[in-house]
Each structure stands twice: as structure tokens, then as C-alpha cells.
Design a protein around this motif. Structure first.
Motif, short mmCIF file in Angstrom:
data_model
loop_
_atom_site.label_atom_id
_atom_site.label_comp_id
_atom_site.label_asym_id
_atom_site.label_seq_id
_atom_site.Cartn_x
_atom_site.Cartn_y
_atom_site.Cartn_z
N UNK A 88 -66.30 70.61 60.22
CA UNK A 88 -65.33 70.93 59.18
C UNK A 88 -65.45 72.40 58.76
N UNK A 89 -66.68 72.87 58.65
CA UNK A 89 -66.90 74.27 58.25
C UNK A 89 -66.30 75.22 59.29
N UNK A 90 -66.49 74.91 60.56
CA UNK A 90 -65.94 75.76 61.62
C UNK A 90 -64.42 75.70 61.64
N UNK A 91 -63.89 74.49 61.53
CA UNK A 91 -62.44 74.29 61.62
C UNK A 91 -61.70 74.99 60.49
N UNK A 92 -62.24 74.90 59.28
CA UNK A 92 -61.52 75.43 58.12
C UNK A 92 -61.89 76.88 57.79
N UNK A 93 -62.63 77.53 58.68
CA UNK A 93 -62.94 78.94 58.47
C UNK A 93 -62.14 79.85 59.41
N UNK A 138 -65.45 76.98 53.13
CA UNK A 138 -65.18 77.63 54.42
C UNK A 138 -63.89 78.44 54.37
N UNK A 139 -62.87 77.89 53.72
CA UNK A 139 -61.58 78.59 53.64
C UNK A 139 -61.68 79.83 52.77
N UNK A 140 -62.28 79.67 51.60
CA UNK A 140 -62.26 80.77 50.62
C UNK A 140 -63.37 81.79 50.81
N UNK A 141 -64.51 81.38 51.40
CA UNK A 141 -65.65 82.29 51.50
C UNK A 141 -66.10 82.56 52.93
N UNK A 142 -65.48 81.90 53.89
CA UNK A 142 -65.80 82.21 55.28
C UNK A 142 -66.70 81.19 55.96
N UNK A 143 -66.87 81.39 57.26
CA UNK A 143 -67.61 80.44 58.10
C UNK A 143 -69.07 80.33 57.70
N UNK A 144 -69.72 81.46 57.45
CA UNK A 144 -71.14 81.42 57.10
C UNK A 144 -71.37 80.59 55.85
N UNK A 145 -70.57 80.83 54.81
CA UNK A 145 -70.72 80.08 53.56
C UNK A 145 -70.43 78.60 53.79
N UNK A 146 -69.39 78.30 54.59
CA UNK A 146 -69.07 76.91 54.87
C UNK A 146 -70.19 76.19 55.60
N UNK A 147 -70.81 76.86 56.56
CA UNK A 147 -71.91 76.25 57.30
C UNK A 147 -73.13 76.03 56.42
N UNK A 148 -73.39 76.96 55.51
CA UNK A 148 -74.56 76.82 54.65
C UNK A 148 -74.39 75.65 53.69
N UNK A 149 -73.20 75.54 53.07
CA UNK A 149 -73.00 74.42 52.15
C UNK A 149 -72.98 73.10 52.92
N UNK A 150 -72.49 73.13 54.16
CA UNK A 150 -72.52 71.94 55.01
C UNK A 150 -73.96 71.51 55.29
#
Length: 214
Positions: free
Chosen positions: A174-179, A36-48
Motif C-alpha cells: 500500500x505504501x508503494x502503491x500510494x506514493x 504515503x500520498x502526502x509525505x512520500x514513499x519513505x514516510x509511507x514505508x516507515x509507518x507501514x
């Protein structure tokens, strides 16, 4: 059909134990945070979502009694354990290489690297969780703790549904928070330390999985 809410006094202690476990830092949550931090919210949500699906796979398997089958076929369990440990070590190596790069070299590497597809992100998240056979025994413990012997199907559905819904909310949270932009600024200022921490976490988790007895 028995009233499913009769089982709530049994379910709550198991649910609290699950909540503590799912909120605690570990390979899955670190993967979500880092992505989420390095690739953004969309990427963080998908891996989540990938991690959630891996957790749900084990939840359903535990509810269906797959743990007993895995105990019978010990070779399959050992293979899964080795694959999971090696995958975590691989993630640790990637994080270590990133931590070793200077910020300038890292920027060049990120520019040259093709963005990961949604499928790649989802599969990475799914692999982190589904290759860890300890997860099924964790779910089996939750179900055993939260329900008496021979519970009705409705009670099993309730505890799996409560815990799975919570894990989905935690992982995507976590994905939302860290993006956020603030998280991105923190990451950029402490990237090498964060990557080094992730390398250590993945290494310890992988080593523990490879050397543990299940």
C-alpha cells in the motif's frame, strides 16, 4: 516432531480470513495510504513498518496466551481500549482540521511544519495497532481457527509466519502503491475529500472501540 504440513488444511481457511481482513480498508491501511500520498514513499514505508510491528506484537502475544491474562486483568484491557479509542479520535480531529483548510492554507501549513522523523512515523504506526486490544483477539481467533487443540510449536510458528509475512507485504505494498506521482496528483485534486473520509473512518473506529465490549 509431527509433520507441520499436516496442519495446512486447518491453516488455509484461517489464512484466507486473515488475508481478507488485512486487505480491507481500516484505520491502519488509511494511515499508510494517507502518509504515503502526502509525505512520500519513505514516510509511507516507515509507518507501514510501525503498523506491522504492532500487528506482530499482538501475534506473538496471542501465540503465548496473553489474551487469557488480559481477560483476567480486565482493568488493563479497558485502559488499553480507551487509549486506543482516544488516539483514533485524535487522528480524526487532525484529518478534519486538514480537510477544513483551503488548498492554499494547507500548502502554507505543510511548508511551516517540520517533517516528521522516522521515529515519529514508526511510533504513530505502532500506536495505531498496539493500542487496539481487539487486534489480539483477532489474532487469537486466527490461531484458534487455523489449528486444532494443543498444536505443536512448529504449527503455531507456521501460521503466525504466514500471516505476518502477508501483512508486511500488504502494508508495504500500500505504501508503494500510494506514493506514486499519479496517486499524488489524485490526492492534490481531491485532498479535502480524502482527508474528510479519513476523519470519518478514524472517528467511527475510535467510537466503536470506546463503546464496544471486549
Amino acid at each position: 516432531m509431527p509433520d507441520v504440513f499436516v496442519y495446512l488444511p486447518h491453516i488455509w481457511p484461517a489464512y484466507v480470513a486473515f488475508l481478507i481482513a488485512v486487505l480491507s480498508p481500516g484505520p491502519a491501511n488509511f494511515a499508510i495510504m494517507g502518509t504515503a500520498i502526502s509525505e512520500g514513499r519513505r514516510a509511507g514505508l516507515i509507518i507501514a513498518l510501525g503498523i506491522f510491528c504492532g500487528s506482530l506484537t499482538w501475534a506473538i502475544s496471542a501465540a503465548l496466551g496473553l489474551a487469557a491474562i488480559l481477560r483476567t486483568y480486565a482493568v488493563a484491557l479497558e485502559v488499553m481500549k480507551v487509549l486506543g479509542g482516544l488516539y483514533l479520535i485524535y487522528l480524526a480531529w487532525k484529518a478534519y482540521k486538514s480537510a477544513r483548510r483551503s488548498d492554499a492554507l494547507q500548502a502554507v501549513a505543510e511548508t511551516r511544519a517540520a517533517p516528521r522523523t522516522a521515529r515519529q512515523l514508526w511510533l504513530r504506526g505502532y500506536a495505531i495497532h498496539v493500542t487496539n486490544p481487539k487486534a489480539i483477539f483477532g489474532w487469537l481467533a486466527i490461531i484458534s481457527l487455523g489449528l486444532p487443540a494443543n498444536p505443536p510449536t512448529s504449527a503455531i510458528v507456521l501460521i503466525v509466519g504466514m500471516c505476518s509475512t502477508t501483512s508486511l507485504l500488504v502494508f508495504t505494498g500500500y505504501a508503494m502503491l500510494f506514493s506514486t506521482q499519479r496517486a499524488l496528483r489524485v490526492y492534490k485534486s481531491a485532498r479535502r475529500s480524502i482527508e474528510a473520509t479519513m476523519a470519518v473512518v478514524y472517528s467511527l473506529a475510535g467510537f466503536k472501540l470506546l463503546t464496544s465490549r471486549i
